[in-house]
Design an enzyme around this catalytic site. Sequence first.
Site, PDB file in Angstrom:
ATOM      1  N   ASP A  13       0.330 -32.909 -39.364  1.00  0.00           N
ATOM      2  CA  ASP A  13       0.990 -31.924 -38.745  1.00  0.00           C
ATOM      3  C   ASP A  13      -0.074 -31.590 -37.575  1.00  0.00           C
ATOM      4  O   ASP A  13      -1.201 -31.617 -37.493  1.00  0.00           O
ATOM      5  CB  ASP A  13       1.215 -30.567 -39.518  1.00  0.00           C
ATOM      6  N   GLU A  15      -0.563 -28.298 -34.502  1.00  0.00           N
ATOM      7  CA  GLU A  15      -0.252 -27.123 -33.580  1.00  0.00           C
ATOM      8  C   GLU A  15      -0.530 -27.451 -32.060  1.00  0.00           C
ATOM      9  O   GLU A  15      -1.781 -28.034 -31.793  1.00  0.00           O
ATOM     10  CB  GLU A  15      -1.113 -25.711 -34.133  1.00  0.00           C
ATOM     11  N   HIS A  63       1.557 -19.769 -34.597  1.00  0.00           N
ATOM     12  CA  HIS A  63       0.393 -20.342 -35.332  1.00  0.00           C
ATOM     13  C   HIS A  63      -0.811 -19.389 -35.330  1.00  0.00           C
ATOM     14  O   HIS A  63      -1.671 -19.464 -36.368  1.00  0.00           O
ATOM     15  CB  HIS A  63       0.067 -21.522 -34.974  1.00  0.00           C
ATOM     16  N   HIS A 159       2.086 -20.626 -39.009  1.00  0.00           N
ATOM     17  CA  HIS A 159       2.177 -22.071 -39.149  1.00  0.00           C
ATOM     18  C   HIS A 159       0.407 -22.283 -39.104  1.00  0.00           C
ATOM     19  O   HIS A 159      -0.151 -21.709 -38.332  1.00  0.00           O
ATOM     20  CB  HIS A 159       2.803 -22.763 -37.909  1.00  0.00           C
ATOM     21  N   ASP A 164       0.343 -27.023 -43.472  1.00  0.00           N
ATOM     22  CA  ASP A 164       1.649 -27.281 -43.356  1.00  0.00           C
ATOM     23  C   ASP A 164       1.838 -29.001 -43.896  1.00  0.00           C
ATOM     24  O   ASP A 164       2.746 -29.339 -44.345  1.00  0.00           O
ATOM     25  CB  ASP A 164       2.184 -27.234 -41.981  1.00  0.00           C
TER      26      ASP A 164
END
Length: 246
Positions: A13, A15, A63, A159, A164
């Site tokens: 994942d 960001e 986030h 997040h 995640d």
Amino acid sequence: MAELTQKRQVILDTETTGISTADDHRIIEIGCVEMINRRLTGQTFHQYINPQRDIDAGAIEVHGITNDFLADKPLFDEVSEEFLQFIDGAELIIHNAPFDVGFINHELAKLAGEARRVESLSTVLDTLKMARDKHPGQKNNLDALCKRYGVDNANRELHGALLDAEILADVYLAMTGGQVSLTLTAEESQTAKHDGTDAEVDVGNIDRQNLTVLKASEEEVAAHEAMLEKVNKASDGQCVWLSETS
């Protein structure tokens, strides 16, 4: 004895500073967890990255990562080789894969030297597409899937790439067979990587109500009974498993 084939998967994942590479938005966090033969090994890659640009206010709301926090973090090109080595040869499991893969390829295109792409190093499995195929017309974001499959995401107030990825690992296992949070110790992980043997796993915290039950076929039952008869004959009638099934 032939060595067992090892299936290595990396749940990934990211960001970012915003939602579009067309506006030159950048990656600010990468989180990866490794899984071998459907067992989490405990090996991870996690890095915050200085994007050298401002983060959109809307992204910060998602986030919680700020420009000040990233000011002293390394640039992508400083961590790229370690990251690429971690994903090399693995099947990447990503929720909404086009988004993350697009951003990673955007970063790779900025590096000096021959251009590389994620697809040249790894295969990619998109769990969002998988979820939409399995549950058409329903919400299939990560929070919805956690609720549907009974995966604990109580710590997910914002997040975060590594958190995640860890949650997605449990969701993926639940979606594809019901086995959740099987983990190897570091020592067991290294053994499994090198000699192909299975290792013991800690299953004490598994929610057994969510496990898929696979029943043996008639052929498998017959083969099992035939093997028990052979054991019973070789042990002069002392096969305890046969006596328990009779």
